[in-house]
Design an enzyme around this catalytic site. Structure first.
Site, PDB file in Angstrom:
ATOM      1  N   GLU A  49       0.858  -1.190   0.000  1.00  0.00           N
ATOM      2  CA  GLU A  49       0.000   0.000   0.000  1.00  0.00           C
ATOM      3  C   GLU A  49       0.893   1.239   0.000  1.00  0.00           C
ATOM      4  OE1 GLU A  49      -3.979  -1.648   2.362  1.00  0.00           O
ATOM      5  OE2 GLU A  49      -2.818  -0.026   3.240  1.00  0.00           O
ATOM      6  N   ASP A  60      -5.454  10.096   9.998  1.00  0.00           N
ATOM      7  CA  ASP A  60      -4.149   9.562  10.376  1.00  0.00           C
ATOM      8  C   ASP A  60      -3.646  10.139  11.692  1.00  0.00           C
ATOM      9  OD1 ASP A  60      -3.241   7.673   8.311  1.00  0.00           O
ATOM     10  OD2 ASP A  60      -3.611   9.381   6.983  1.00  0.00           O
TER      11      ASP A  60
END
Lengths: 267, 408
Positions: A49, A60
């Site tokens: 990824e 995040d």
């Protein structure tokens, strides 16, 4: 069959689980990423990824936020992520690549142009964090028409109805966010993950990769026993952050952690 | 075939659609973990805004706690000086806590209480929304955490202290540009981590649906009152409305009840900072393009790669790279006009009102006043402008003194 489907099928036949590293493209500089990708493949990862850096990574935690900031300081962009994917494919035609990021860079690129460019770069899947199924139907079709898998997130509070929706719209695999929180958080509850996976399995045949909060080899083994794949991101990026003045060590530490995870997961 | 642009404006206005879209703008662009709490919030909002008991409690709070209705004041001396239209000020600066923000926080806090949430979070730029949130949290005895960019913490120290006195925890955000957008990112991260007990009170008409519609509905009390007051005072509707636009909550609150009154012109005033041509501004409607940030599609300031550009304005409350999706729609449809005012022009607006009318306005509202100084002289003496005086200037004393080289 897409590379992702083929990868999960082959792993399943071999009784193994996918090891999926996440790295932010261009962190800490654009030259670091490509050799790291090849080294990760040698260390036994199954899918990569690649994070698309974004100025406002709302889902995040601090580790990946700072990775984005480092990459953006080097003018990393969606275009350059695609160029890097193209470069990777010149010497690796078998490891699936998934791009993961936020929707605004894609919106500004143009959805159809981006789908074309991703196809040209031979990318296998796209995960757009802030594009839930409600807003993703046209975009999902654009990707599927080019044999690129749209990958969706599932969360601990996703209802069975939503899992069914992701099952229809998504392909390749579903990414189960194992905790309520941001990436890199530290309060993973294994019993909860196990219980939720039963609900997910009842509503989809797609492989389920589990991420958010996987930090070491022991945990990767535990998670691998529950899901079809294990995603590790912040733990790898922490190695970069701890060794910004010695990137050879950063790379060595990342590879060592992935090798240990591979070994634990295959044991 | 229907021409949507024309017809939507002649039919009764009823945006957004049930999924929160204002044309192509708005919507729900968030990570999966936030979908269930957003659905829960939407259900509560749909239910309680039709609930007579809720409406009665909200109305009582607006009257007795906020101090509504706020006056519509005819600034006669200033109007004479400008030599054109009659300027009326909607005095949101006289609300409890000193700005329009409290209209919304009172409403959302009542929703939080009914939903059984015990913890309130908020983002703030100038600190007005943070103060308004800390205020209602104190009143209801709820835990309150306010996220504020560290740049804003420094330039709005007084409001930080007010929030702390009110019992809130103020978290200084060090990521990104360290201003409002980063505070919003951090509040979203908190919400995703504490979804079960936490209610996120967004302060502007942005964010994922239902926030843009819900915050607007709580702020339209401004426009409903202004319309009534204008009719009582002058016997007719105003000719123009002027309000500053950061996220756009005070502007939509004034504009919305007038959208179907097509004789009423609407001017949303963005912050041009050092000047649009310098790139150092906060004017996405004037100089940005559509994109997706913070849960909705709207006009944004982003670069050719889709990264969000750092913004600039003398006014912390306008220092934001996006804008509410309904404003994006009103711009494209042509119903409202969006203009911009520089820091220097805003300062002139600030001084004009202070000297002419004895009212010290907030720097945000000073942008609307500065545009009024351009607009009023172009209109007839019996024309009427309503300006939303969205907040008072006490919080800005340090910024203004510093800018003018005065040590306090």
């Amino acid at each position: 069959m897409s590379r992702l489907a083929a990868t999960f099928e082959a792993l399943s036949k071999a009784g193994r689980k996918a090891l999926i590293p996440f790295i932010t493209t261009g962190d800490p500089n654009p030259e670091f990423t490509l050799p790291l990708m090849h080294a990760m493949v040698e260390a036994g990862v199954d899918i990569i990824e690649l994070g698309i850096p974004f100025s406002d990574p709302m889902a995040d935690g601090p580790v990946i936020q700072r990775a984005s900031e480092r990459a953006l300081a080097h003018k990393m962009s969606l275009r350059r992520v695609l160029a890097l994917a193209t470069e990777f494919r010149k010497t690796n035609q078998h490891t699936p690549l998934v791009l993961m990021g936020y929707v605004n860079p894609i919106e500004i690129f143009g959805y159809e142009s981006f789908a074309d460019a991703a196809k040209l770069a031979d990318v296998d899947g796209i995960l757009t964090v802030d594009l839930p199924p409600e807003e993703a139907s046209e975009y999902g079709s654009l990707l599927k028409a080019r044999a690129i898998d749209p990958i969706f997130l599932l969360a601990p509070n996703s209802t069975d109805d939503r899992i069914k929706k992701m099952d229809v719209l998504g392909s390749g695999y579903l990414y189960y966010v194992s905790l309520k929180g941001v990436t890199g958080a530290g309060h993973l509850n294994i019993a909860d993950v196990e219980a939720k996976l039963q609900h997910i399995r009842a509503n989809t045949q797609l492989p389920v990769a589990i991420g958010f909060g996987v930090k070491d080899a022991a945990m990767s083994k535990t998670i691998a026993d529950i899901g079809d794949g294990v995603v590790v991101g912040s733990a790898l990026i922490s190695k970069i952050e701890a060794n910004l003045d010695d990137l050879d060590t950063a790379k060595r530490d990342i590879i060592a952690l992935l090798a240990a995870m591979r070994q634990a997961m295959d044991a | 075939m229907r021409v949507t642009k024309v017809n939507t404006m002649t039919e009764k206005y009823n945006m957004p659609d049930e999924r929160g879209h204002f044309g192509v703008y708005g919507g729900i662009f968030v990570a999966e973990t936030l979908i269930p709490p957003i659905q829960e919030l939407n259900e509560a909002y749909q239910r309680y805004l039709k609930d007579p008991e809720f409406i009665a409690e909200l109305s009582a709070d607006l009257k007795n706690y906020v101090g509504r209705p706020s006056p519509l004041y005819h600034a006669e001396r200033w109007s004479r000086h400008l030599g054109g239209a009659q300027v009326y000020l909607k005095r949101e600066d006289l609300n409890h806590t000193g700005a329009h923000k409290v209209n919304n926080t009172v409403g959302q806090a009542l929703l939080a209480k009914r939903m059984g949430k015990t913890r309130i979070i908020a983002e703030t730029g100038a600190g007005q929304h943070g103060v308004a949130t800390a205020t209602v949290a104190a009143r209801l005895g709820l835990e309150c955490v306010v996220y504020m960019g560290s740049v804003d913490v420094a330039r709005q120290a007084l409001n930080v202290y007010r929030m702390k006195l009110l019992g809130a925890t103020v978290v200084s955000v060090e990521s990104g540009s360290k201003t409002l957008k980063d505070a919003l990112n951090e509040a979203l991260r908190d919400w995703v981590t504490n979804v079960d007990n936490t209610f996120y009170i967004i302060g502007t008409v942005a964010g994922p649906h239902p926030y843009p519609a819900m915050v607007r509905d709580f702020q339209t009390v401004i426009g409903h009152e202004a319309k009534q007051q204008c009719l009582e005072a002058t016997g007719r509707l105003p000719d123009a409305l002027v309000a500053c636009v950061g996220g756009g909550s005070n502007a939509i609150g004034l504009f919305h009840p007038f959208i179907d009154d097509t004789s009423v012109a609407m001017y949303g005033v963005e912050a041009a900072g050092d000047g649009i041509e310098t790139g150092r501004h906060s004017a996405p409607l004037s100089a940005g393009k559509p994109g997706v940030l913070h849960g909705n599609r709207t006009y944004l300031m982003s670069d050719e790669n889709g990264e969000i550009i750092e913004t600039h304005s003398i006014s912390a409350g306008l220092d934001y790279p996006g804008v509410g999706p309904e404003h994006a729609w009103l711009k494209d449809s042509g119903r409202a006009n969006y203009v911009s005012i520089t820091d220097i022009e805003a300062m002139a607006g600030f001084h004009a009102l202070t000297k002419m009318e004895g009212i010290i306005p907030a720097l945000e509202s000073s942008h609307a006043l500065a545009y009024t100084m351009k607009l009023a002289p172009t209109m007839k003496k019996d024309d009427i402008i309503i300006v939303n005086l969205s907040g008072r200037g006490d919080k800005d004393m340090h910024t203004i003194a510093q800018r003018e080289g005065i040590e306090l």
